[in-house]
Design an enzyme around this catalytic site. Structure first.
Site, mmCIF file in Angstrom:
data_model
loop_
_atom_site.group_PDB
_atom_site.id
_atom_site.type_symbol
_atom_site.label_atom_id
_atom_site.label_comp_id
_atom_site.label_asym_id
_atom_site.label_seq_id
_atom_site.Cartn_x
_atom_site.Cartn_y
_atom_site.Cartn_z
ATOM 1 N N PRO A 39 0.835 -1.215 0.000
ATOM 2 C CA PRO A 39 0.000 0.000 0.000
ATOM 3 C C PRO A 39 0.866 1.260 0.000
ATOM 4 C CG PRO A 39 -0.797 -1.580 1.621
ATOM 5 C CD PRO A 39 0.511 -2.104 1.112
ATOM 6 N N GLU A 40 0.497 2.199 -0.844
ATOM 7 C CA GLU A 40 1.267 3.438 -0.977
ATOM 8 C C GLU A 40 0.500 4.573 -0.284
ATOM 9 O OE1 GLU A 40 2.691 3.998 -5.034
ATOM 10 O OE2 GLU A 40 2.590 1.848 -5.397
ATOM 11 N N ARG B 107 0.722 -12.729 4.381
ATOM 12 C CA ARG B 107 2.126 -13.122 4.115
ATOM 13 C C ARG B 107 3.119 -12.442 5.056
ATOM 14 N NH1 ARG B 107 2.901 -12.092 -2.010
ATOM 15 N NH2 ARG B 107 5.006 -12.837 -1.575
ATOM 16 N N ARG C 299 22.043 10.055 -10.658
ATOM 17 C CA ARG C 299 22.151 9.531 -12.012
ATOM 18 C C ARG C 299 21.323 8.256 -12.188
ATOM 19 N NH1 ARG C 299 28.354 9.482 -13.607
ATOM 20 N NH2 ARG C 299 28.813 10.661 -11.730
#
Ligand SMILES: [Zn+2]
Length: 274
Positions: free
Chosen positions: A2-3, A113, A155
């Site tokens: 979940p973000e 899990r 980079r």
């Protein structure tokens, strides 16, 4: 995992149900989710504590207790809910942390899990933890210039930088893919090669998409559910995530899916993103 929008939804749903409540007792089924604390310490400290507030920082739900913070980062199969009735057999089987509240109800972290994590931090430890995280993208003070300065120093592929919690808090794979598509930026492009105009577009798209996703209660994947058991529905608005090999909604080009940029799936359009 979940973000930002999913954890924000969880926290908003929990807030009226837990603030001001006392934890009568707490149990933990497995200690592999713990970071920096033990089952004994956690359950002892939670018992008798009052929940003064609950907020979101990055992808964590943060419970403000008397002198400590209970910090839960739900995993892909995690959910955080208040149950008012007895848990079903399946719910109890996967319940990792159970905190019985006064006046009935139980705050339960379920994780099939056990990919989520649980921390118990003192205020001082929390300050250090919080300081190591990047800015909140929806904070009014978070500017395109701030995003630009993080990007121009790296980079690495721009997508990796967006998902790096030290640079930007709360954005993971789904919303990084979506924001880069909306901004027309190739996810593999070295971050330092982006121009100020790219920074402005990306900044605006990240904020627009996260705000829209919160409005839709987040994206539903696996076991994520809002408090009422309703799935979020932002997945209906996803333009690239989960759509590899399907036609781009803008140009009709077949979308590319690759695991080369990071270990995660990146989905993008060759024609619309450069
Ligand atoms: Zn396209």
């Amino acid at each position: 995992m979940p973000e930002l929008p999913e954890v924000e939804t969880i926290v908003r749903d929990l807030r009226p149900l837990v603030i001001g409540r006392h934890i009568v007792r707490a149990t933990l089924s497995h200690d592999d989710v713990l970071r920096g604390t033990t089952r004994r310490r956690l359950t002892r400290r939670l018992a008798g504590a009052t929940i003064h507030g609950v907020s979101r920082r990055a992808k964590h739900a943060v419970f403000e207790l008397d002198s400590e913070r209970l910090v839960i980062q739900p995993g892909m199969t995690g959910s955080l809910t208040v149950h008012r009735r007895k848990l079903s057999a399946a719910e109890s089987r996967y319940a990792v942390l159970r905190a019985e509240l006064d006046r009935g109800g139980e705050l339960v972290y379920t994780d099939v899990r056990r990919l989520g994590t649980i921390l118990l931090l003192t205020e001082k430890q929390w300050e250090l933890y919080d300081r190591a995280l990047g800015p909140e993208p929806l904070d009014p003070e978070f500017s395109a210039e701030r995003l630009g300065s993080a990007l121009s120093r790296s980079r690495q592929a721009v997508k990796k930088v967006l998902m790096d919690q030290r640079h930007l808090a709360g954005v993971g794979n789904i919303y990084a893919n979506e924001a880069l598509f909306a901004a027309g930026i190739d996810p593999s492009k070295p971050a330092s090669r982006l121009e100020p105009d790219d920074h402005r577009r990306l900044h605006a798209e990240i904020r627009r998409i996260l705000t829209a996703a919160i409005r839709s209660n987040g994206t539903t994947f696996r076991d994520y559910r809002t408090r009422t058991g309703e799935p979020g529905n932002f997945q209906l608005e996803l333009l690239v995530y989960g759509r590899e090999a399907e036609p781009c909604r803008r140009s009709g080009t077949r979308l590319t899916g690759t695991h080369v940029i990071d270990a995660r799936i990146s989905v993008f359009c060759h024609r619309c993103q450069s």
